[in-house]
Design an enzyme around this catalytic site. Structure first.
Site, PDB file in Angstrom:
ATOM      1  N   CYS A 400       0.813  -1.211   0.000  1.00  0.00           N
ATOM      2  CA  CYS A 400       0.000   0.000   0.000  1.00  0.00           C
ATOM      3  C   CYS A 400       0.845   1.260   0.000  1.00  0.00           C
ATOM      4  O   CYS A 400       0.324   2.359  -0.175  1.00  0.00           O
ATOM      5  CB  CYS A 400      -0.946  -0.010   1.203  1.00  0.00           C
ATOM      6  SG  CYS A 400      -2.521  -0.783   0.805  1.00  0.00           S
ATOM      7  N   ASP A 430     -16.062   4.366   1.188  1.00  0.00           N
ATOM      8  CA  ASP A 430     -15.533   3.000   1.118  1.00  0.00           C
ATOM      9  C   ASP A 430     -15.111   2.687  -0.308  1.00  0.00           C
ATOM     10  O   ASP A 430     -15.702   3.186  -1.274  1.00  0.00           O
ATOM     11  CB  ASP A 430     -16.605   1.987   1.563  1.00  0.00           C
ATOM     12  CG  ASP A 430     -16.844   2.026   3.063  1.00  0.00           C
ATOM     13  OD1 ASP A 430     -15.922   1.674   3.799  1.00  0.00           O
ATOM     14  OD2 ASP A 430     -17.949   2.431   3.478  1.00  0.00           O
ATOM     15  N   ASP A 431     -14.105   1.820  -0.484  1.00  0.00           N
ATOM     16  CA  ASP A 431     -13.688   1.429  -1.827  1.00  0.00           C
ATOM     17  C   ASP A 431     -14.367   0.126  -2.211  1.00  0.00           C
ATOM     18  O   ASP A 431     -13.733  -0.850  -2.597  1.00  0.00           O
ATOM     19  CB  ASP A 431     -12.163   1.326  -1.917  1.00  0.00           C
ATOM     20  CG  ASP A 431     -11.559   0.508  -0.783  1.00  0.00           C
ATOM     21  OD1 ASP A 431     -12.318   0.050   0.074  1.00  0.00           O
ATOM     22  OD2 ASP A 431     -10.324   0.336  -0.779  1.00  0.00           O
ATOM     23  N   ASP A 447      -8.698  -5.145  -4.636  1.00  0.00           N
ATOM     24  CA  ASP A 447      -7.456  -4.571  -4.124  1.00  0.00           C
ATOM     25  C   ASP A 447      -6.289  -5.222  -4.850  1.00  0.00           C
ATOM     26  O   ASP A 447      -6.393  -6.348  -5.345  1.00  0.00           O
ATOM     27  CB  ASP A 447      -7.311  -4.772  -2.620  1.00  0.00           C
ATOM     28  CG  ASP A 447      -6.818  -3.507  -1.930  1.00  0.00           C
ATOM     29  OD1 ASP A 447      -5.851  -2.905  -2.447  1.00  0.00           O
ATOM     30  OD2 ASP A 447      -7.387  -3.128  -0.901  1.00  0.00           O
ATOM     31  N   ASP A 470     -11.830  -5.390   3.194  1.00  0.00           N
ATOM     32  CA  ASP A 470     -13.086  -4.671   2.955  1.00  0.00           C
ATOM     33  C   ASP A 470     -14.295  -5.547   3.259  1.00  0.00           C
ATOM     34  O   ASP A 470     -15.311  -5.062   3.771  1.00  0.00           O
ATOM     35  CB  ASP A 470     -13.161  -4.199   1.496  1.00  0.00           C
ATOM     36  CG  ASP A 470     -12.308  -2.966   1.250  1.00  0.00           C
ATOM     37  OD1 ASP A 470     -12.181  -2.144   2.175  1.00  0.00           O
ATOM     38  OD2 ASP A 470     -11.769  -2.837   0.139  1.00  0.00           O
ATOM     39  N   GLY A 520      -9.495 -15.699 -13.092  1.00  0.00           N
ATOM     40  CA  GLY A 520      -8.588 -14.580 -13.003  1.00  0.00           C
ATOM     41  C   GLY A 520      -7.903 -14.295 -14.312  1.00  0.00           C
ATOM     42  O   GLY A 520      -8.337 -14.717 -15.388  1.00  0.00           O
ATOM     43  N   HIS A 521      -6.781 -13.579 -14.204  1.00  0.00           N
ATOM     44  CA  HIS A 521      -6.057 -13.137 -15.392  1.00  0.00           C
ATOM     45  C   HIS A 521      -4.582 -13.029 -15.031  1.00  0.00           C
ATOM     46  O   HIS A 521      -4.229 -12.645 -13.914  1.00  0.00           O
ATOM     47  CB  HIS A 521      -6.587 -11.775 -15.857  1.00  0.00           C
ATOM     48  CG  HIS A 521      -5.877 -11.232 -17.060  1.00  0.00           C
ATOM     49  ND1 HIS A 521      -6.074 -11.716 -18.334  1.00  0.00           N
ATOM     50  CD2 HIS A 521      -4.952 -10.236 -17.177  1.00  0.00           C
ATOM     51  CE1 HIS A 521      -5.300 -11.051 -19.181  1.00  0.00           C
ATOM     52  NE2 HIS A 521      -4.617 -10.148 -18.501  1.00  0.00           N
ATOM     53  N   SER A 522      -3.718 -13.349 -15.984  1.00  0.00           N
ATOM     54  CA  SER A 522      -2.278 -13.214 -15.766  1.00  0.00           C
ATOM     55  C   SER A 522      -1.639 -12.492 -16.939  1.00  0.00           C
ATOM     56  O   SER A 522      -2.125 -12.563 -18.073  1.00  0.00           O
ATOM     57  CB  SER A 522      -1.631 -14.591 -15.580  1.00  0.00           C
ATOM     58  OG  SER A 522      -1.779 -15.365 -16.761  1.00  0.00           O
ATOM     59  N   ASP A 606     -11.064  -1.004   7.212  1.00  0.00           N
ATOM     60  CA  ASP A 606      -9.776  -1.685   7.380  1.00  0.00           C
ATOM     61  C   ASP A 606      -8.668  -0.681   7.112  1.00  0.00           C
ATOM     62  O   ASP A 606      -8.795   0.230   6.295  1.00  0.00           O
ATOM     63  CB  ASP A 606      -9.659  -2.901   6.462  1.00  0.00           C
ATOM     64  CG  ASP A 606      -9.735  -2.545   4.984  1.00  0.00           C
ATOM     65  OD1 ASP A 606     -10.524  -1.649   4.639  1.00  0.00           O
ATOM     66  OD2 ASP A 606      -9.032  -3.175   4.174  1.00  0.00           O
TER      67      ASP A 606
END
Length: 722
Positions: A400, A430-431, A447, A470, A520-522, A606
């Protein structure tokens, strides 16, 4: 034209942080092999140096002086440090199994795990005694014992040089503490029989002069509590019992399928095991071509040969031969700052021998304290205006600490239109958002982290817990996640290994919460980044930043300081133990904390990149309140305050600090603006419930949970120090 980073194509894994591997890493940082990825596996962030152990036991050295800081060494060598113990090697699949994460693949590996003086066949030893090796656990146990008060009794099983050194060191340390002490050394045969008669006699005299009682040619039948039962019918009672009788290999070595001799890995004159991909050095290896006793001097002198042969195996070059010396100088501590020397049949003693030994030991350790640093390349000229300012005064942090600044982010987000769909409810401040489908409430969040630690499994664990923050802060239950990974340029084999480590780790964390990884993705880029998009289910209204009431107490579930510690780790300033503590904190999940807090929290968030002050301000803005924080009540990670005091800080610090001119600048207050990765939950709870909630959190494993301030009426968003 910009030259992209060279892809990594070979995995070199060093199992154990012994003296040889430490020296190999130091050589590696001076001249790394392009295309090779180096991994060091060790049970802890430091490795004790055996040569200084008697001096530490006697009180002449501190624990920090005893330890090689493997975090600093690995960082300087651009190696990834995996904190864990090897439990096995699968030769067929090329995998090393560890006790803290998924298996690690290798192309070439070396083993330098040392020995143990555990005595599994002696009844009661495991329950009531501590082996002198491995050194780390022994040093911790002794440190606690010698700092107790009152009379002391110690028994050392094993009458060799190690047992003699320990007995005199312990006698000296306890005498310095004004503790009357009885020290026993017990040996099944003649004590000090491996030394020449003259040196053995001098050591016996030195032991007796310090009140050490030698029991030789006697066996032990069992240990029962503080009682050691001898086979001649006598019983010796001791409050501290240790074993220094010989050298034993770790049992898993014999299970690898490699050739062994009495459980030690057999190596040839190139330090190779029966599998040419694997090397072994130090006390865990048996040199079949020229057997030698277990001694650290051989490990040190094996380092240049091992370094050459590892590079040769990775690149296709010729291997060198290792020829151990026939004799070596033995310098044996005598408790006080005096020592005995033995070589070529000569024996000499006195304070000057200690001074000599001390100089040798400190010189060895100094090379790991004064590590070379790569200078930052100069900026090109001419260059565009503002380049220096955009680059900043220090390297960009990971986690972060690499977030976009608050003002830039807020201004960019302000350009977005409100949701056009009726089933999407944005959550102010909030995100995340609340989705409603068929009456089901679903939290949706994402995130993403830039890597700041070389172990992909640890980064995956931290990124997953961080993204779950979150979900937990809103009182929801994790449901599903998709994973986004950017890998650095790797060969196809290394890419598969790395991705497998990440996927297995993310899946394990999610499944432990009841959620699933569904896709997902790479992609390939300059560096490792890991991100997750998550959904969570709510059977109630989600807890948001809004809703806190005047007078509410603020509770924080984890200590702060991850930003400053990891920033300092990048520059070699942070202690390895403090870095390991920060990593542990970031890998602690918040599931139990969320269950406890959701019953009474009026508002919750958080702790992430904007730091404690920034997230407290967000909560205050959303709830229309001000906050007062009690600085001394805020829990800090070990090392964070000292690093802040030294001026260390994250690259995001200045952005987080802006807008809080009412808070004075002190080393402690600076940590309010420290960006957190995998930080704790910050909750506003009714004042009357706060103490009971903190107690429940502490009992659930959040030992640092604390009431850190309160909310009150005032200028919305104002944060001050009480």
């Amino acid at each position: 034209m910009h030259q992209p980073p060279l892809p990594l194509s070979q995995d070199l894994v060093l199992i154990g942080g012994g003296h040889t591997h430490a020296l190999v890493l130091r050589k590696w940082l001076m001249k790394p092999l392009p295309g090779a990825r180096v991994t060091l596996i060790n049970p802890g962030p430091t490795a004790p140096y055996s040569g200084m152990l008697p001096g530490f036991v006697a009180g002449h050295y501190t624990r920090d002086q005893l330890d090689i800081d493997l975090v600093r060494l690995a960082t300087a060598a651009n190696a990834r440090l995996v904190i864990g113990s090897a439990t096995g090697i699968d030769l067929a699949s090329g995998l090393i199994h560890i006790d803290t994460g998924p298996p690690i693949g290798f192309d070439v590996a070396a083993v330098d795990v040392g020995i143990t003086s555990d005595m599994p066949s002696l009844p009661g030893f495991a329950e009531h005694a501590v082996p002198a090796k491995p050194l780390g656990p022994f040093a911790a146990r002794w440190d606690a014992f010698r700092n107790e008060d009152g009379p002391a009794s110690v028994a050392i099983i094993g009458g060799g040089v190690a047992g003699a050194e320990l007995s005199m060191a312990m006698a000296h340390a306890l005498r310095q503490r004004n503790r009357p002490a009885t020290i026993h050394v017990i040996d099944a045969s003649k004590a000090l029989s491996a030394l020449p008669a003259k040196s053995a006699g001098a050591l016996r005299d030195a032991m007796k002069a310090q009140g050490v009682v030698i029991h030789e040619n006697v066996g032990i039948t069992q240990i029962d509590g503080h009682d050691i039962h001898l086979d001649d019918g006598r019983t010796i009672t001791a409050a501290f019992i240790t074993g220094a009788a010989g050298a034993r290999p770790y049992p898993w070595l014999a299970e690898t399928g490699l050739d062994t001799h009495d459980g030690f890995l057999t190596v040839n004159d190139r330090l190779q095991t029966s599998d040419p991909r694997l090397f072994a050095v130090g006390d865990c290896a048996h040199m079949a071509h020229d057997p030698r006793p277990k001694a650290g001097v051989y490990a040190v002198r094996q380092a240049p040969v091992l370094h050459n042969n590892l590079i040769a195996s990775l690149s296709g070059g010729p291997l060198k031969r290792y020829a151990p010396q026939k004799d070596y100088l033995k310098l044996i501590s005598l408790g006080e700052k005096s020592a005995l020397g033995d070589r070529f049949g000569l024996t000499f003693t006195g304070p000057w021998v200690w001074t000599w030994k001390d100089r040798i030991d400190r010189t060895f350790m100094d090379q790991f304290e004064t590590l070379p640093k790569m200078a930052r390349p100069p900026l090109p000229y001419p260059r565009a205006k503002g380049l220096r300012e955009a680059l900043g005064p220090k390297p960009l942090c990971g986690g972060c600490g690499a977030k976009v600044g608050r003002n830039a982010l807020s201004n960019a987000l302000a350009t977005l239109a409100p949701p056009q769909r009726a089933d999407i409810t944005p959550l102010p401040g909030d995100d995340a958002a609340l989705l409603t489908t068929g009456g089901t409430k679903q939290v949706f969040t994402t995130d993403h982290l830039r890597s700041f630690w070389g172990d992909p499994a640890v980064m995956a664990r931290i990124a997953t817990h961080h993204a779950l923050g979150d979900i937990w802060a809103m009182g929801a239950e994790p449901q599903a996640a998709t994973l986004s990974v950017t890998l650095p340029r790797l060969s196809e084999t290394l890419a598969e290994r790395t991705l497998t480590e990440i996927l297995n780790t993310v899946e394990a964390v999610l499944r432990d919460t009841g959620a699933d990884l569904v896709g997902g993705h790479s992609t390939i880029g300059d560096e490792l980044t890991i991100g997750l998009a998550l959904t969570g289910l709510c059977d109630h209204e989600p807890i948001t930043l809004a809703g806190a009431q005047d007078g509410a107490a603020l509770i924080l579930t984890k200590p702060i300081g991850t930003g400053v510690i990891m920033a300092a780790a990048m520059s070699g300033q942070a202690r390895g133990a403090d870095v390991a503590g920060a990593l542990d904190a970031m890998q602690q999940g918040q599931r139990s904390a969320s269950f406890i807090l959701r019953r009474c929290a009026q508002a919750m968030t958080d702790l992430t990149g904007f730091g404690l002050a920034g997230h407290t301000q967000n909560l205050c803005h959303a709830s229309g309140l001000a906050a007062s924080l009690t600085l001394d009540a805020i829990p800090l990670l070990a090392g964070a305050r000292d690093l802040s005091d030294s001026g260390a800080h994250s690259s995001l610090y200045a952005n987080n600090r802006a807008g809080f001119s009412n808070i004075p600048e002190t080393p402690q207050s600076r940590l309010l603006f420290d960006p957190q990765t995998g930080g704790g939950l910050l909750a506003a709870v009714p004042k009357d419930d706060a103490k009971a909630v903190v107690q429940e959190l502490q009992q659930a494993g959040y030992s640092d949970a604390a009431i850190i301030g309160h909310l009150h009426s005032g200028t919305p968003g104002q944060v001050s120090i009480a």
